[in-house]
Scaffold this motif. Structure first.
Motif, PDB file in Angstrom:
ATOM      1  N   ALA A  63       0.908  -1.143   0.132  1.00  0.00           N
ATOM      2  CA  ALA A  63      -0.151   0.282  -0.168  1.00  0.00           C
ATOM      3  C   ALA A  63       0.994   0.930   0.076  1.00  0.00           C
ATOM      4  O   ALA A  63       1.520   1.390   0.468  1.00  0.00           O
ATOM      5  CB  ALA A  63      -1.353   0.060   1.565  1.00  0.00           C
ATOM      6  N   TYR A  64       0.177   2.605  -0.422  1.00  0.00           N
ATOM      7  CA  TYR A  64       1.164   3.623  -0.495  1.00  0.00           C
ATOM      8  C   TYR A  64       0.754   4.103   0.357  1.00  0.00           C
ATOM      9  O   TYR A  64       0.801   5.323   0.530  1.00  0.00           O
ATOM     10  CB  TYR A  64       1.022   4.029  -2.029  1.00  0.00           C
ATOM     11  CG  TYR A  64       0.045   4.899  -2.265  1.00  0.00           C
ATOM     12  CD1 TYR A  64      -1.330   5.620  -2.440  1.00  0.00           C
ATOM     13  CD2 TYR A  64      -0.448   3.185  -3.392  1.00  0.00           C
ATOM     14  CE1 TYR A  64      -2.534   6.181  -1.786  1.00  0.00           C
ATOM     15  CE2 TYR A  64      -2.183   3.585  -3.855  1.00  0.00           C
ATOM     16  CZ  TYR A  64      -2.985   4.856  -3.829  1.00  0.00           C
ATOM     17  OH  TYR A  64      -3.564   5.515  -4.259  1.00  0.00           O
ATOM     18  N   ASP A  65      -0.708   4.164   1.530  1.00  0.00           N
ATOM     19  CA  ASP A  65      -1.247   5.122   2.585  1.00  0.00           C
ATOM     20  C   ASP A  65      -0.612   6.547   1.803  1.00  0.00           C
ATOM     21  O   ASP A  65      -1.594   6.505   1.719  1.00  0.00           O
ATOM     22  CB  ASP A  65       0.156   4.213   3.941  1.00  0.00           C
ATOM     23  CG  ASP A  65      -0.322   3.401   4.302  1.00  0.00           C
ATOM     24  OD1 ASP A  65      -1.208   2.410   4.373  1.00  0.00           O
ATOM     25  OD2 ASP A  65       0.840   2.211   4.191  1.00  0.00           O
ATOM     26  N   ALA A 115      -0.264   6.324  -9.094  1.00  0.00           N
ATOM     27  CA  ALA A 115       0.387   5.389  -7.949  1.00  0.00           C
ATOM     28  C   ALA A 115       0.353   4.138  -8.792  1.00  0.00           C
ATOM     29  O   ALA A 115      -0.712   3.584  -9.548  1.00  0.00           O
ATOM     30  CB  ALA A 115      -0.740   5.305  -7.112  1.00  0.00           C
ATOM     31  N   ALA A 116       1.225   3.805  -8.755  1.00  0.00           N
ATOM     32  CA  ALA A 116       1.879   2.925  -9.955  1.00  0.00           C
ATOM     33  C   ALA A 116       2.742   1.560  -9.229  1.00  0.00           C
ATOM     34  O   ALA A 116       3.816   2.058  -7.891  1.00  0.00           O
ATOM     35  CB  ALA A 116       3.024   3.238 -11.035  1.00  0.00           C
ATOM     36  N   VAL A 172      -1.561 -10.503  -3.458  1.00  0.00           N
ATOM     37  CA  VAL A 172      -2.775 -10.992  -4.493  1.00  0.00           C
ATOM     38  C   VAL A 172      -2.304  -8.817  -4.967  1.00  0.00           C
ATOM     39  O   VAL A 172      -1.831  -8.019  -4.592  1.00  0.00           O
ATOM     40  CB  VAL A 172      -4.367  -9.647  -3.609  1.00  0.00           C
ATOM     41  CG1 VAL A 172      -5.288  -9.292  -4.415  1.00  0.00           C
ATOM     42  CG2 VAL A 172      -4.874 -10.668  -2.753  1.00  0.00           C
ATOM     43  N   ASP A 173      -2.180  -9.058  -6.247  1.00  0.00           N
ATOM     44  CA  ASP A 173      -1.599  -8.066  -7.407  1.00  0.00           C
ATOM     45  C   ASP A 173      -2.333  -6.424  -7.070  1.00  0.00           C
ATOM     46  O   ASP A 173      -3.859  -6.810  -7.291  1.00  0.00           O
ATOM     47  CB  ASP A 173      -1.762  -8.301  -8.468  1.00  0.00           C
ATOM     48  CG  ASP A 173      -0.420  -9.289  -8.974  1.00  0.00           C
ATOM     49  OD1 ASP A 173       0.302  -8.726  -8.365  1.00  0.00           O
ATOM     50  OD2 ASP A 173      -0.594  -9.739  -9.480  1.00  0.00           O
ATOM     51  N   LYS A 174      -1.917  -5.690  -7.095  1.00  0.00           N
ATOM     52  CA  LYS A 174      -2.552  -4.099  -7.033  1.00  0.00           C
ATOM     53  C   LYS A 174      -2.401  -3.622  -8.065  1.00  0.00           C
ATOM     54  O   LYS A 174      -2.343  -4.495  -9.596  1.00  0.00           O
ATOM     55  CB  LYS A 174      -1.899  -3.568  -6.295  1.00  0.00           C
ATOM     56  CG  LYS A 174      -1.934  -3.966  -4.466  1.00  0.00           C
ATOM     57  CD  LYS A 174      -3.756  -4.121  -3.872  1.00  0.00           C
ATOM     58  CE  LYS A 174      -2.826  -4.155  -2.590  1.00  0.00           C
ATOM     59  NZ  LYS A 174      -2.135  -5.568  -2.080  1.00  0.00           N
ATOM     60  N   GLU A 175      -3.768  -2.850  -8.691  1.00  0.00           N
ATOM     61  CA  GLU A 175      -3.855  -1.526 -10.008  1.00  0.00           C
ATOM     62  C   GLU A 175      -3.196  -0.537  -9.676  1.00  0.00           C
ATOM     63  O   GLU A 175      -2.593   0.625  -8.445  1.00  0.00           O
ATOM     64  CB  GLU A 175      -4.922  -1.853 -10.414  1.00  0.00           C
ATOM     65  CG  GLU A 175      -5.357  -3.876 -10.282  1.00  0.00           C
ATOM     66  CD  GLU A 175      -5.385  -4.351 -11.640  1.00  0.00           C
ATOM     67  OE1 GLU A 175      -4.897  -3.698 -12.934  1.00  0.00           O
ATOM     68  OE2 GLU A 175      -4.695  -5.624 -11.206  1.00  0.00           O
TER      69      GLU A 175
END
Length: 252
Positions: free
Chosen positions: A89-91, A113-114, A241-244
Motif C-alpha cells: 500500500a502507499y498509505d 500510484a503505480a 494480491v496484485d494491486k492496480e
C-alpha cells in the motif's frame, strides 16, 4: 513553457515508471533526487509543469526527498505527482507529497500510484511495471497532459497525521567479494557508506533503499537471509494480491 522532472529512484524502478510518463509528457530538465549532492535551486513559472516521482517507504515519502524538494520553487505551477509501491500500500505517500509540493508554490493537478517490484522483497510485484503497466501509465500521462488546463487541484488518498515510519532493521552488509571500489559509497543517496571504508554501513543513516545492493558489480552487498525471510512473511498477506495502477484527476 518547460517541464521539469524531479525523481528519486534508488533502484531505478520509480525511474522506469517516470520514463513511461515522460513518453507522453516530454521534459526539458531531469533532476535526480537520488544523487547525494547539492542541487541548484529551480524556480518555475505559472505556465511550467513539474513532475515529481518518489517510492513509498512504509507508506510515506522518503525523508531525504522532503529535504531535497526544497530546491524546487513553484509559482502556482502545475504539478504531477507519482508514487510507486511494492504491492502492499502507499498509505499517506501521495497526500504527503501533495502537501509538500503545495508548500513550495505548486498546484498538484494529477497523481499516479503505480506498482513496481518491491526493492527488498523481490518476490512481490515481480517484473512490474510490466509491459501492460507501461501502456496503462502512458495512457494516464496522455490523459493528464491533454486535460491539464482544465484540471483542478487533485484529491488524493491519505490521512493526517501521517502514518508513523521509523525505517526498517534490514541494513546491507558486505561479503568477501567486496573490492572496495567505492561505487556504493559514491551513489548512496544518504552517504551512509564511508568513502574510505566502503565495506561498512552506518546503520543510523542508512534508509534501506537497496541502491548499494542493486548496483554492486561484484554482488558484494547483501541482507541477512533470516531477517529478510521474516520480513517477507510479515508482508505476505498484504502483498500477495496484485494491486492496480491508479490515476487521480479532478476537472474544474
Amino acid at each position: 513553457m518547460k517541464t521539469v522532472v524531479a525523481c528519486f529512484s534508488a533502484t531505478n524502478k520509480t525511474k522506469k515508471v517516470t520514463e513511461e510518463v515522460c513518453k507522453k509528457i516530454p521534459y526539458d530538465l531531469w533532476i535526480d533526487l537520488s544523487i547525494p549532492r547539492m542541487h541548484e535551486s529551480i524556480i518555475l513559472r505559472p505556465e511550467d509543469i513539474c513532475v515529481v516521482s518518489v517510492p513509498s517507504y512504509g507508506g510515506r515519502v522518503p525523508e531525504i526527498v522532503i529535504e531535497r524538494l526544497s530546491y524546487l520553487q513553484g509559482n502556482s505551477t502545475s504539478a504531477i505527482l507519482i508514487c510507486t509501491y511494492g504491492n502492499r500500500a502507499y498509505d499517506d505517500t501521495l497526500l504527503e507529497l501533495k502537501n509538500e509540493m503545495k508548500k513550495r508554490g505548486f498546484i498538484p493537478k494529477a497523481a499516479i500510484a503505480a506498482i513496481a517490484q518491491h526493492s527488498i522483497m523481490e518476490e512481490y510485484a515481480t517484473g512490474r511495471p510490466s509491459a501492460k503497466d507501461c501502456e496503462q501509465i502512458q495512457r494516464f500521462a496522455e490523459q493528464i497532459i491533454t486535460q491539464i488546463s482544465i484540471l483542478d487541484e487533485v484529491d488524493v488518498p491519505g490521512n493526517y497525521p501521517y502514518r508513523t515510519y521509523n525505517g526498517i532493521p534490514l541494513k546491507p552488509r558486505t561479503n568477501k567479494n567486496c573490492e572496495r571500489c567505492g561505487l556504493c559509497a559514491n551513489i548512496c543517496p544518504v552517504q551512509a557508506i564511508p568513502i574510505n571504508h566502503p565495506e561498512k554501513t552506518d546503520s543510523n543513516i542508512c534508509i534501506s533503499c537497496m541502491r548499494c545492493i542493486d548496483s554492486c558489480p561484484n554482488h558484494a552487498r547483501y541482507l541477512l537471509s533470516p531477517l529478510k525471510k521474516a520480513a517477507s512473511l510479515k508482508l505476505k498477506a498484504a502483498c500477495s494480491v496484485d494491486k492496480e495502477n491508479e490515476l487521480f484527476i479532478k476537472k474544474l
